[in-house]
Design a protein around this motif. Sequence first.
Motif, PDB file in Angstrom:
ATOM      1  N   PRO A 101       1.673  -0.845  12.040  1.00  0.00           N
ATOM      2  CA  PRO A 101       0.710  -0.095  10.965  1.00  0.00           C
ATOM      3  C   PRO A 101      -0.299  -0.926  10.300  1.00  0.00           C
ATOM      4  CG  PRO A 101       2.891   0.791  10.671  1.00  0.00           C
ATOM      5  CD  PRO A 101       2.904  -0.419  11.542  1.00  0.00           C
ATOM      6  N   SER A 102      -0.142  -2.433   9.794  1.00  0.00           N
ATOM      7  CA  SER A 102      -0.637  -2.985   8.934  1.00  0.00           C
ATOM      8  C   SER A 102      -2.114  -3.575  10.117  1.00  0.00           C
ATOM      9  CB  SER A 102      -0.504  -4.352   9.253  1.00  0.00           C
ATOM     10  OG  SER A 102      -0.010  -5.024  10.100  1.00  0.00           O
ATOM     11  N   LEU A 129       1.270   5.258   0.567  1.00  0.00           N
ATOM     12  CA  LEU A 129       0.863   5.651   2.279  1.00  0.00           C
ATOM     13  C   LEU A 129       1.367   6.901   1.861  1.00  0.00           C
ATOM     14  CD1 LEU A 129      -0.474   3.427   5.503  1.00  0.00           C
ATOM     15  CD2 LEU A 129      -1.576   4.235   3.251  1.00  0.00           C
ATOM     16  N   ILE A 163       0.730   7.229  12.562  1.00  0.00           N
ATOM     17  CA  ILE A 163       0.619   5.470  12.330  1.00  0.00           C
ATOM     18  C   ILE A 163       1.921   5.105  13.319  1.00  0.00           C
ATOM     19  CG2 ILE A 163       0.396   3.077  11.440  1.00  0.00           C
ATOM     20  CD1 ILE A 163      -1.344   4.976   9.344  1.00  0.00           C
ATOM     21  N   VAL A 187       1.069  -1.064  -0.338  1.00  0.00           N
ATOM     22  CA  VAL A 187       0.446  -0.010   0.176  1.00  0.00           C
ATOM     23  C   VAL A 187       1.487   1.279   0.057  1.00  0.00           C
ATOM     24  CG1 VAL A 187      -1.532   0.912   1.309  1.00  0.00           C
ATOM     25  CG2 VAL A 187      -1.430  -1.207   1.206  1.00  0.00           C
ATOM     26  N   ILE A 207      -9.948  -0.222   8.340  1.00  0.00           N
ATOM     27  CA  ILE A 207     -10.830  -1.340   7.127  1.00  0.00           C
ATOM     28  C   ILE A 207     -12.022  -1.597   7.496  1.00  0.00           C
ATOM     29  CG2 ILE A 207     -10.920  -2.819   4.993  1.00  0.00           C
ATOM     30  CD1 ILE A 207      -7.993  -1.581   4.858  1.00  0.00           C
ATOM     31  N   ILE A 231      -4.459  -0.153  10.261  1.00  0.00           N
ATOM     32  CA  ILE A 231      -4.743  -0.250   9.266  1.00  0.00           C
ATOM     33  C   ILE A 231      -6.304  -0.986   8.190  1.00  0.00           C
ATOM     34  CG2 ILE A 231      -4.881   0.138   6.222  1.00  0.00           C
ATOM     35  CD1 ILE A 231      -1.564   0.495   7.061  1.00  0.00           C
ATOM     36  N   GLU A 232      -5.869  -2.322   9.205  1.00  0.00           N
ATOM     37  CA  GLU A 232      -7.080  -3.374   9.014  1.00  0.00           C
ATOM     38  C   GLU A 232      -8.263  -2.792  10.278  1.00  0.00           C
ATOM     39  OE1 GLU A 232      -7.744  -8.123  10.525  1.00  0.00           O
ATOM     40  OE2 GLU A 232      -5.691  -7.321  10.489  1.00  0.00           O
TER      41      GLU A 232
END
Length: 78
Positions: A39-40, A24, A32, A22, A47, A43-44
């Motif tokens: 960070p994942s 960003l 973040i 991704v 979403i 983001i998860e």
Amino acid sequence: MNMKDKATDAEQRLIDKIEIAVRLDSELVEQIQHLTNDPSKVIEVAIRQWLRGDVPRDDELTRSPIRKPVPPRGEWND
């Protein structure tokens, strides 16, 4: 539940994950990183909330225009 079952559950969650790339904004990534080293996960969660509709969007595309009344003819302040 023994330790082997717990390991199997964790392994299954890792198997269910898909890695994607991704792009960003660097400032966003900085923000973040102040929150977490993963960070994942941020983001998860974001979403998931977006898909559930938990977080109302507040950007230019979702706002209703505010209609201001036009004064009657002859009362313009020119």
